[in-house]
Scaffold this motif. Structure first.
Motif, PDB file in Angstrom:
ATOM      1  N   ILE A   1      -6.036 -10.452   7.642  1.00  0.00           N
ATOM      2  CA  ILE A   1      -5.617  -9.161   7.643  1.00  0.00           C
ATOM      3  C   ILE A   1      -6.760  -7.795   7.202  1.00  0.00           C
ATOM      4  O   ILE A   1      -6.976  -7.836   5.372  1.00  0.00           O
ATOM      5  CB  ILE A   1      -4.508  -9.204   6.770  1.00  0.00           C
ATOM      6  CG1 ILE A   1      -3.807  -9.974   7.472  1.00  0.00           C
ATOM      7  CG2 ILE A   1      -4.104  -7.807   6.919  1.00  0.00           C
ATOM      8  CD1 ILE A   1      -2.484 -10.734   6.884  1.00  0.00           C
TER       9      ILE A   1
ATOM     10  N   LEU B   1      -9.618   1.739   4.268  1.00  0.00           N
ATOM     11  CA  LEU B   1      -9.225   2.623   3.568  1.00  0.00           C
ATOM     12  C   LEU B   1     -10.427   3.712   4.306  1.00  0.00           C
ATOM     13  O   LEU B   1     -10.928   3.186   4.787  1.00  0.00           O
ATOM     14  CB  LEU B   1      -9.334   3.266   1.957  1.00  0.00           C
ATOM     15  CG  LEU B   1      -8.712   1.919   1.201  1.00  0.00           C
ATOM     16  CD1 LEU B   1      -8.734   1.661   0.305  1.00  0.00           C
ATOM     17  CD2 LEU B   1      -6.855   2.402   2.016  1.00  0.00           C
ATOM     18  N   ARG B   2     -10.347   5.031   3.140  1.00  0.00           N
ATOM     19  CA  ARG B   2     -11.723   5.493   4.035  1.00  0.00           C
ATOM     20  C   ARG B   2     -13.085   5.235   3.966  1.00  0.00           C
ATOM     21  O   ARG B   2     -14.196   5.905   4.745  1.00  0.00           O
ATOM     22  CB  ARG B   2     -11.727   7.076   4.306  1.00  0.00           C
ATOM     23  CG  ARG B   2     -12.189   8.342   4.716  1.00  0.00           C
ATOM     24  CD  ARG B   2     -13.107   8.714   3.811  1.00  0.00           C
ATOM     25  NE  ARG B   2     -12.348   9.901   2.560  1.00  0.00           N
ATOM     26  CZ  ARG B   2     -12.520   9.755   1.192  1.00  0.00           C
ATOM     27  NH1 ARG B   2     -13.041   9.090   0.897  1.00  0.00           N
ATOM     28  NH2 ARG B   2     -11.318  11.191   0.944  1.00  0.00           N
ATOM     29  N   ASP B   3     -13.041   4.250   2.718  1.00  0.00           N
ATOM     30  CA  ASP B   3     -14.428   4.568   2.697  1.00  0.00           C
ATOM     31  C   ASP B   3     -14.821   2.910   3.062  1.00  0.00           C
ATOM     32  O   ASP B   3     -16.392   2.371   3.297  1.00  0.00           O
ATOM     33  CB  ASP B   3     -14.910   4.841   1.103  1.00  0.00           C
ATOM     34  CG  ASP B   3     -14.446   5.574   0.892  1.00  0.00           C
ATOM     35  OD1 ASP B   3     -15.610   6.528   1.110  1.00  0.00           O
ATOM     36  OD2 ASP B   3     -13.786   6.807  -0.063  1.00  0.00           O
ATOM     37  N   ASN B   4     -13.916   2.288   3.234  1.00  0.00           N
ATOM     38  CA  ASN B   4     -14.700   0.567   3.599  1.00  0.00           C
ATOM     39  C   ASN B   4     -14.473   0.049   5.507  1.00  0.00           C
ATOM     40  O   ASN B   4     -14.712  -0.477   6.008  1.00  0.00           O
ATOM     41  CB  ASN B   4     -13.810  -0.532   3.204  1.00  0.00           C
ATOM     42  CG  ASN B   4     -12.422  -0.451   3.192  1.00  0.00           C
ATOM     43  OD1 ASN B   4     -11.944  -0.345   3.400  1.00  0.00           O
ATOM     44  ND2 ASN B   4     -12.190  -1.478   3.653  1.00  0.00           N
TER      45      ASN B   4
ATOM     46  N   VAL C   1      -7.846  -4.234   5.305  1.00  0.00           N
ATOM     47  CA  VAL C   1      -7.539  -3.220   4.815  1.00  0.00           C
ATOM     48  C   VAL C   1      -7.722  -2.251   5.016  1.00  0.00           C
ATOM     49  O   VAL C   1      -8.922  -2.725   4.736  1.00  0.00           O
ATOM     50  CB  VAL C   1      -7.207  -3.580   3.341  1.00  0.00           C
ATOM     51  CG1 VAL C   1      -6.466  -1.983   3.082  1.00  0.00           C
ATOM     52  CG2 VAL C   1      -5.671  -4.281   2.887  1.00  0.00           C
TER      53      VAL C   1
ATOM     54  N   VAL D   1       2.328   9.720   3.127  1.00  0.00           N
ATOM     55  CA  VAL D   1       1.905   8.425   3.331  1.00  0.00           C
ATOM     56  C   VAL D   1       2.157   7.776   4.371  1.00  0.00           C
ATOM     57  O   VAL D   1       3.356   6.789   4.529  1.00  0.00           O
ATOM     58  CB  VAL D   1       2.381   7.803   2.140  1.00  0.00           C
ATOM     59  CG1 VAL D   1       1.384   6.643   2.365  1.00  0.00           C
ATOM     60  CG2 VAL D   1       1.377   8.351   0.391  1.00  0.00           C
TER      61      VAL D   1
ATOM     62  N   LEU E   1       1.091  -0.981  -0.388  1.00  0.00           N
ATOM     63  CA  LEU E   1      -0.276   0.165  -0.178  1.00  0.00           C
ATOM     64  C   LEU E   1       0.732   0.920  -0.256  1.00  0.00           C
ATOM     65  O   LEU E   1       0.789   2.245  -0.536  1.00  0.00           O
ATOM     66  CB  LEU E   1      -0.932  -0.260   1.118  1.00  0.00           C
ATOM     67  CG  LEU E   1      -1.732  -1.146   1.342  1.00  0.00           C
ATOM     68  CD1 LEU E   1      -2.971  -0.959   2.631  1.00  0.00           C
ATOM     69  CD2 LEU E   1      -3.217  -0.659   0.063  1.00  0.00           C
TER      70      LEU E   1
ATOM     71  N   ASP F   1      -3.355   6.499   5.452  1.00  0.00           N
ATOM     72  CA  ASP F   1      -3.983   6.985   4.353  1.00  0.00           C
ATOM     73  C   ASP F   1      -4.438   4.972   4.438  1.00  0.00           C
ATOM     74  O   ASP F   1      -5.146   4.951   3.330  1.00  0.00           O
ATOM     75  CB  ASP F   1      -2.478   6.601   3.559  1.00  0.00           C
ATOM     76  CG  ASP F   1      -2.353   7.942   2.974  1.00  0.00           C
ATOM     77  OD1 ASP F   1      -1.007   8.620   3.895  1.00  0.00           O
ATOM     78  OD2 ASP F   1      -2.867   8.759   2.154  1.00  0.00           O
TER      79      ASP F   1
ATOM     80  N   PHE G   1       0.794   3.987  -3.234  1.00  0.00           N
ATOM     81  CA  PHE G   1       0.332   5.210  -2.710  1.00  0.00           C
ATOM     82  C   PHE G   1       1.448   6.372  -3.306  1.00  0.00           C
ATOM     83  O   PHE G   1       1.240   7.202  -3.703  1.00  0.00           O
ATOM     84  CB  PHE G   1      -0.365   5.561  -1.139  1.00  0.00           C
ATOM     85  CG  PHE G   1      -1.797   4.665  -1.640  1.00  0.00           C
ATOM     86  CD1 PHE G   1      -2.015   4.000  -2.254  1.00  0.00           C
ATOM     87  CD2 PHE G   1      -2.178   4.622   0.459  1.00  0.00           C
ATOM     88  CE1 PHE G   1      -3.399   2.828  -2.428  1.00  0.00           C
ATOM     89  CE2 PHE G   1      -3.207   3.616   0.438  1.00  0.00           C
ATOM     90  CZ  PHE G   1      -3.886   3.570  -0.818  1.00  0.00           C
TER      91      PHE G   1
END
Lengths: 345, 345
Positions: free
Chosen positions: B336, B340-343, B338, B280, B177, B300, B181
């Motif tokens: 594991i 992000l802002r939306d999930n 991951v 990042v 990531l 991030d 990124f």
DNA sequence: CTGAAAGCGCTTACAG
DNA sequence: CTGAAAGCGCTTACAG
């Protein structure tokens, strides 16, 4: 130590049969008696033992899972997981049968739902967002059947629960990954183009993913331009044709997001064009194929929903509803999994 | 329809008590009888009913969870989830108690484990990879106690199962990531620098994450240079000091990976330097704080393990071990995550 | 070494 | 409208 139905009966001055009637809302108890029993249960903080209740029941619980027939790998996995759960629950007084219907045919699905009558205690269904389906679902609910939607919801209906992911958020997540993986772009090159492929715009989940994707692309990555969505019917040959056309028309394509199935077609088209390295490709659903392409680097990230979790969750939620228990919300929340090469299970 | 212990008894020509003895490996049955009963059970494909078994048992199952005391948000969440699971299972004949010990003190942990004797049927422990701890774990196992490690493993020991993530893979995922990124870098700028912060290099999970991270950074992102790891003791003030120093020394820093806790310190240092936008930052564990920073864009991505899942899984695995059933491997695999802002859930 | 009987905490006909 | 009794599929002392 453990408070049983016996204790409640004694406290309320009635028999255990009456306590059972009250606690399970069975008819034929005088209101005054109901009061007394409920007061007693409250006072003793009685918690029913669901293991004992299941054991004592004469009938098994009967659940029906309605899944789309003959479709993609994801649905096949889902069916396999439902069957595995059925196998395990068969020793625990739950019988699960699987019915298959045509996904795209709202009438057929509605008919199937209506034909169920009350021969099941619970129904889990991969739904369609269509008035006929909503009606049929509501009919079941009114007949006292517990209903959950699975993977694809019917939001206006009276279903007790939706077992699945938030597809808009999944689309947003895909956009975030794609946009950040593509990275910044020197202005003189002009906006990079992003291809967007869906199975069918009649499928609510596909539309929602598309919506979420476009929302974030527009807001966060204005230097990238999302091309008009193309339909691939979840069929990889069709998807391949669509992708080949896209690639031919778009020399400055930097990313592709496939909202539906048929990833094989995209990989073929990318490889034919020799562009599998420089185009960021975000796909849905972990399958043997997408896993392999993730490892090879052709697919950059896979957004996933865990069909095993969904199958088990649907069964647990239905069971809780039938037994009159709350389910563990946290445990039944279906994650939007993000898989990169290194965190695939 | 349902095959019961009665059927097996009839088939074998013995009483149900004897069938019970054989099936649960209780002593005092003549080998010839054992044979006959086993043959009968096989022939009938007998599947025991774990609900009935739990109900009939005189004693409850007693489990002990040993967690590190007074530490970070993640461990507090884990404890809360264990307590929630304990609450739910208390109606199902499982009693869970929580003990707390000092994380960093192998001797104390070993002593605690040894003091348990056989007063528990099962033990779940956030372990340390240390000979003393291994010995103590093996002692419990040999005394017939079911043992699982939780979140942090003791690989050489005889524990039945490890409930937690693959930390090396988590580190690799963080690297992927971060590297992607950050994006490509024009060669004339020279390699970008990446800061790496750990709680303590005595913690196996921290070391493994670091290892996985460095492995992928070296292999996949040679244009980025990982700076020597700094220890922050999972204490945010210390972490802040370390990060401030890093930032001051490294004008060309492009990314930070924090393997441990104390993210608050990093955010403060980044903000003080005004560099929260262009560096990042990958962190571990979703908490109210990391969630907020994810939404704000300072963090991030968050790599997460679900403490609720871990607590429930440990309890289920111990219960299965005690009852002599296989657990559902798929269900007990800790992802594991991951985020992000939306999930984020 | 083996079995008969009671009991776990509920639900279910059956009587009244 | 309510209760006494049997039973779900196991485990557990207790006898022998």
């Amino acid at each position: 130590m453990r408070i049983t139905i016996q204790d409640v009966a004694r406290e309320a001055g009635v028999s255990v049969a009456t306590v059972d009637r009250v606690l399970n809302r069975r008819p034929g108890v005088r209101p005054a008696t109901v009061q007394r029993v409920e007061a007693a249960a409250d006072k003793l903080a009685y918690q029913p033992d669901r293991l004992a209740a299941r054991l004592a029941r004469a009938r098994d619980y009967r659940f029906c899972f309605i899944l789309p027939k003959g479709t993609n790998t994801f649905m096949q996995n889902l069916q396999a997981e439902v069957e595995a759960a059925a196998q395990r629950l068969s020793v625990e007084r739950v019988r699960i049968s699987v019915h298959q219907v045509d996904v795209f045919d709202a009438q057929a699905l509605a008919d199937e739902l209506e034909s169920l009558g009350d021969s099941y205690d619970g129904v889990a269904v991969v739904a369609l967002d269509h008035p006929l389906v909503r009606e049929a679902l509501n009919g079941l609910v009114e007949a006292g059947v517990k209903v959950v939607t699975l993977v694809s919801d019917a939001p206006g209906s009276k279903r007790a629960h939706y077992v699945g992911i938030d597809n808009t958020a999944a689309g947003r997540t895909a956009a975030m990954l794609l946009g950040r993986f593509v990275g910044p772009r020197s202005p003189e090159k002009g906006p990079g183009k992003v291809g967007l492929i869906a199975g069918s715009l009649a499928l609510r989940d596909h539309v929602e993913r598309q919506f979420g994707f476009e929302q974030i692309m527009a807001r966060e990555f204005p230097h990238l331009e999302v091309l008009p969505v193309r339909e691939g019917r979840d069929d990889y040959e069709k998807v391949e044709a669509v992708t080949r056309a896209l690639l031919a028309e778009t020399p400055d394509m930097v990313g592709i997001y496939n909202v539906g199935a048929g990833n094989r077609g995209i990989v073929r088209a990318l490889e034919a064009a020799g562009r599998q390295r420089d185009i960021v490709f975000i796909a849905h659903d972990l399958t043997p194929f997408t896993r392999k392409q993730l490892v090879r680097g052709t697919i950059d990230a896979v957004i996933n929903q865990d069909p095993g979790h969904e199958a088990r969750s649907a069964a647990r939620v239905l069971l809780s509803a039938c037994e009159g228990f709350d389910f563990v919300a946290d445990q039944e929340r279906i994650r939007i999994d993000v898989f990169l090469r290194d965190n695939i299970p």
